[in-house]
Design an enzyme around this catalytic site. Sequence first.
Site: not given
Length: 244
Positions: A7, A18, A43, A45, A50, A74, A104, A196-197, A219
Site C-alpha cells: 500500500n 510539500r 486508498h 480518499r 494521500h 481500496e 484510517t 491493517h497493522d 503500507g
Amino acid sequence: MTFLSVNVNKFALIRNARDADLPNLYNISKKCIEYGADGITVHPRPDERHAKFSDLKILKNLTNEYEKVEFNIEGYPSDEFIEKVIDVSPDQVTLVPDPPEALTSSFGWDCEKNKDFLMEVIKRLKDNNIRVSIFINPSTKTLSNLENIKPDRVELYTYDYAKNYQNDKILAVAPYNEVTKYLEKEFPNIELNAGHDLNLDNLDFILKNIPRIKEVSIGHALVCDAIDFGLKETVNKYKQITQR
C-alpha cells in the site's frame, strides 16, 4: 504462498506534504515491484490527502507492464469512487465502510445492515470484470447475507490481531481462525485477504495459522521499516515471510 501488495498511500502522503512530486508514486511503486512486491494498493480518499484519483491510471499502466502484478484500489463505494474505479479497471477493488473523515479504516462491513447496498455495488463492479473484496470484522455475527452479497473475497481487518498480539498471540488470532473456519464451511468459494497493522513481527504467525490467506496489503509498517532497512531490504523481509 501469500501475495504481498504494498500500500503506497504513505509514500503519497509524503509527496503531498510539500506540494511536489517527490517521491514520485510511479517510481516508488515500480521499485516496490522490482524488489518483489506482487501488487500495489492505494486508498484514494475524497480529500485526496494521500493517493489521488489522478494516480490511478498511472499505477494501473505500471502494473500492466508486469505479467503477474496486480493493482488493488481500496475505498468507500460512493458513486464517484465506483465510476473512477470502473474507468481504471483494476484487478481488484476492496470496499471499506469508513466515512470520508476517517483517519484510517477502522471496522468492517455489517453485512446485515448493508446487504442491499453491497449487493448493488458488487454486481456493478463484477459486471465490469473487477474482482471484489470487502473489509470484514473478525466476527461471524457481521457476516450474514454473504450468499446474497457475493463478494469474490473478504479481507480480514487485522487491527485487533495486531493490537493483542504482543500480550497473547494465541488469543489474538483465535477470532480470525473462527471466521476462517466459518467461511470454509459456509462459503468455500470466497477467498481470503488480510490487512491493517500487519508488520514484520506479527505477519508470520497469522499466515502460519491461516494459510488460506491469498493476499496481505501492508503500507504503514512497511514504510516505517524502510526508514530503518531501506526499501529494497524491507520488501525482501516481507517477501521472505509471505513466501514461506
